[in-house]
Scaffold this active site. Structure first.
Site, mmCIF file in Angstrom:
data_model
loop_
_atom_site.group_PDB
_atom_site.id
_atom_site.type_symbol
_atom_site.label_atom_id
_atom_site.label_comp_id
_atom_site.label_asym_id
_atom_site.label_seq_id
_atom_site.Cartn_x
_atom_site.Cartn_y
_atom_site.Cartn_z
ATOM 1 N N ASN A 17 0.861 -1.187 0.000
ATOM 2 C CA ASN A 17 0.000 0.000 0.000
ATOM 3 C C ASN A 17 0.897 1.236 0.000
ATOM 4 O O ASN A 17 1.507 1.557 1.020
ATOM 5 C CB ASN A 17 -0.883 -0.046 1.256
ATOM 6 C CG ASN A 17 -1.710 1.210 1.444
ATOM 7 O OD1 ASN A 17 -1.815 2.038 0.535
ATOM 8 N ND2 ASN A 17 -2.304 1.351 2.623
ATOM 9 N N LYS A 19 -0.005 4.241 -0.165
ATOM 10 C CA LYS A 19 -0.685 5.388 0.472
ATOM 11 C C LYS A 19 -0.533 6.634 -0.409
ATOM 12 O O LYS A 19 -0.496 6.507 -1.625
ATOM 13 C CB LYS A 19 -0.148 5.608 1.890
ATOM 14 C CG LYS A 19 -0.106 4.312 2.703
ATOM 15 C CD LYS A 19 0.171 4.561 4.146
ATOM 16 C CE LYS A 19 0.305 3.230 4.877
ATOM 17 N NZ LYS A 19 0.278 3.376 6.301
ATOM 18 N N HIS A 104 -9.353 1.073 5.464
ATOM 19 C CA HIS A 104 -8.043 1.273 6.096
ATOM 20 C C HIS A 104 -8.207 2.228 7.271
ATOM 21 O O HIS A 104 -8.979 3.186 7.207
ATOM 22 C CB HIS A 104 -7.046 1.832 5.074
ATOM 23 C CG HIS A 104 -5.641 1.792 5.567
ATOM 24 N ND1 HIS A 104 -5.158 2.698 6.487
ATOM 25 C CD2 HIS A 104 -4.627 0.939 5.304
ATOM 26 C CE1 HIS A 104 -3.894 2.396 6.757
ATOM 27 N NE2 HIS A 104 -3.551 1.339 6.050
ATOM 28 N N GLU A 106 -6.492 4.566 8.279
ATOM 29 C CA GLU A 106 -6.223 5.984 7.978
ATOM 30 C C GLU A 106 -7.454 6.648 7.370
ATOM 31 O O GLU A 106 -7.664 7.846 7.541
ATOM 32 C CB GLU A 106 -4.992 6.099 7.065
ATOM 33 C CG GLU A 106 -3.725 5.833 7.869
ATOM 34 C CD GLU A 106 -2.556 5.307 7.070
ATOM 35 O OE1 GLU A 106 -2.601 5.328 5.825
ATOM 36 O OE2 GLU A 106 -1.578 4.859 7.711
ATOM 37 N N GLU A 174 -5.061 -5.175 10.821
ATOM 38 C CA GLU A 174 -4.021 -4.161 10.992
ATOM 39 C C GLU A 174 -4.239 -3.429 12.311
ATOM 40 O O GLU A 174 -5.033 -2.472 12.381
ATOM 41 C CB GLU A 174 -4.096 -3.142 9.856
ATOM 42 C CG GLU A 174 -3.868 -3.731 8.484
ATOM 43 C CD GLU A 174 -3.304 -2.691 7.520
ATOM 44 O OE1 GLU A 174 -2.234 -2.950 6.974
ATOM 45 O OE2 GLU A 174 -3.913 -1.627 7.367
ATOM 46 N N GLY A 180 3.022 1.874 10.826
ATOM 47 C CA GLY A 180 4.016 2.937 10.666
ATOM 48 C C GLY A 180 4.798 3.259 11.931
ATOM 49 O O GLY A 180 5.486 4.271 11.989
ATOM 50 N N SER A 220 3.783 -2.445 10.184
ATOM 51 C CA SER A 220 5.238 -2.470 10.370
ATOM 52 C C SER A 220 5.893 -3.776 9.933
ATOM 53 O O SER A 220 6.868 -4.217 10.547
ATOM 54 C CB SER A 220 5.601 -2.138 11.826
ATOM 55 O OG SER A 220 5.235 -0.803 12.128
HETATM 56 C C1 PEP Z 1 -0.628 0.005 6.307
HETATM 57 O O1 PEP Z 1 -0.859 1.191 6.491
HETATM 58 O O2 PEP Z 1 -1.441 -0.711 5.690
HETATM 59 C C2 PEP Z 1 0.602 -0.519 6.848
HETATM 60 C C3 PEP Z 1 0.650 -1.772 7.129
HETATM 61 O O3 PEP Z 1 1.624 0.392 7.042
HETATM 62 P P1 PEP Z 1 3.111 0.073 7.588
HETATM 63 O O4 PEP Z 1 3.557 -1.211 6.933
HETATM 64 O O5 PEP Z 1 3.925 1.256 7.149
HETATM 65 O O6 PEP Z 1 3.002 -0.067 9.051
#
Ligand code: PEP
Length: 263
Positions: A17, A19, A104, A106, A174, A180, A220
């Site tokens: 992703n 983003k 998601h 976010e 998630e 992040g 992460s």
């Molecule tokens: C995400 O936002 O879907 C995600 C997993 O981000 P990150 O891998 O940067 O934690």
């Protein structure tokens, strides 16, 4: 065209992703990923990249002749109309997406998206013939309050449309506090949550469908931790944010799943 969601648990999905990152110049990373996978294929893994919508059509062109799938990051629930700035699932399919990430955290947090809206967006993906990658996960505060299972159960119940099937849906667990941050749950915690999600899917979709839905872990994931997270029971792949922006890191995660590296 939807990616193969059903009967695919033996084929993990690693989805990147991007983003709100990526200009035309970033397609060099996609080219590099295509080249790496061409030279050192990982045929047992489905690999997907979800760039911003502005890059989808160009990305499709760059990926000609590659097995890398394209996904999108969000859609409007309706197919067309007076919705300035929005993009429909049909438009994303037209641009080359085979899947759409919906729900998601976010978007749930930044845009106040409710479970009902997430469900409508998943339905839009199905309508356009695409797979919905439906995200769920608790915040750090909810976790501290001991509400993790309750939150995830509620999100699944309300975000999955009645039409959800193994063939059109993927779930991404998630934990918001892991996105992040560089912090990840322990493999035991991931196993507990993925087992819980599988059981909830059984209640919602029936065992037959539930057993074919891929459940991705996200938060992460990096080359250094990919293997320990991805070998956890009921983890059928990963949704990767930051580490998907660099072809070398993303390729290392893909090959870690296949047991060929990744730290
Ligand atoms: C995400 O936002 O879907 C995600 C997993 O981000 P990150 O891998 O940067 O934690």
């Amino acid at each position: 065209m939807a990616i193969k969601g059903g009967a695919s648990l033996n084929r993990p999905l690693i989805a990147g992703n991007w983003k709100m990152n990526g200009l035309a110049v970033s397609l060099a990373e996609l080219r590099a990923l295509k080249e790496r996978l061409g030279q050192n294929p990982v045929p047992e893994v489905d690999v997907m990249v979800c760039p911003p919508a502005t890059l989808l059509a160009q990305a499709r062109y760059f990926l000609t002749g590659s097995t890398i799938l394209l996904g999108a990051q969000d859609c409007h629930p309706l197919p067309s109309g007076a919705h300035t700035g929005d993009i429909s699932a049909e438009m994303l399919a037209d641009a080359g997406a085979s899947a759409i990430i919906v729900g998601h955290s976010e978007r749930r947090i930044d845009h106040g998206e409710t479970d009902a809206l997430v469900s409508a967006k998943a339905r839009a993906a199905y309508r356009a013939g695409l797979t919905a990658i439906i995200c769920v996960g608790e915040t750090g505060e909810e976790r501290k309050d001991g509400q993790t299972l309750e939150v995830v159960r509620r999100q699944l119940q309300r975000s999955l449309p009645n039409e959800a099937r193994a063939g059109n849906s993927v779930i991404a667990y998630e934990p918001v506090w892991a996105i992040g941050t560089g912090v990840t749950p322990t493999p035991a915690d991931v196993a507990e949550l993925h087992g819980f999600i599988r059981a909830e899917l059984g209640r919602l979709l029936g065992e037959g469908q539930a057993s074919g839905v891929r459940i991705l872990y996200g938060g992460s994931v990096k080359p250094a931790n990919a293997r320990e997270l991805l070998v956890v029971p009921e983890v059928n792949g990963a949704l990767v944010g930051g580490a998907s922006l660099k072809a070398a890191d993303f390729y290392a995660i893909v090959s870690a799943y296949a047991g060929r590296g990744g730290g």
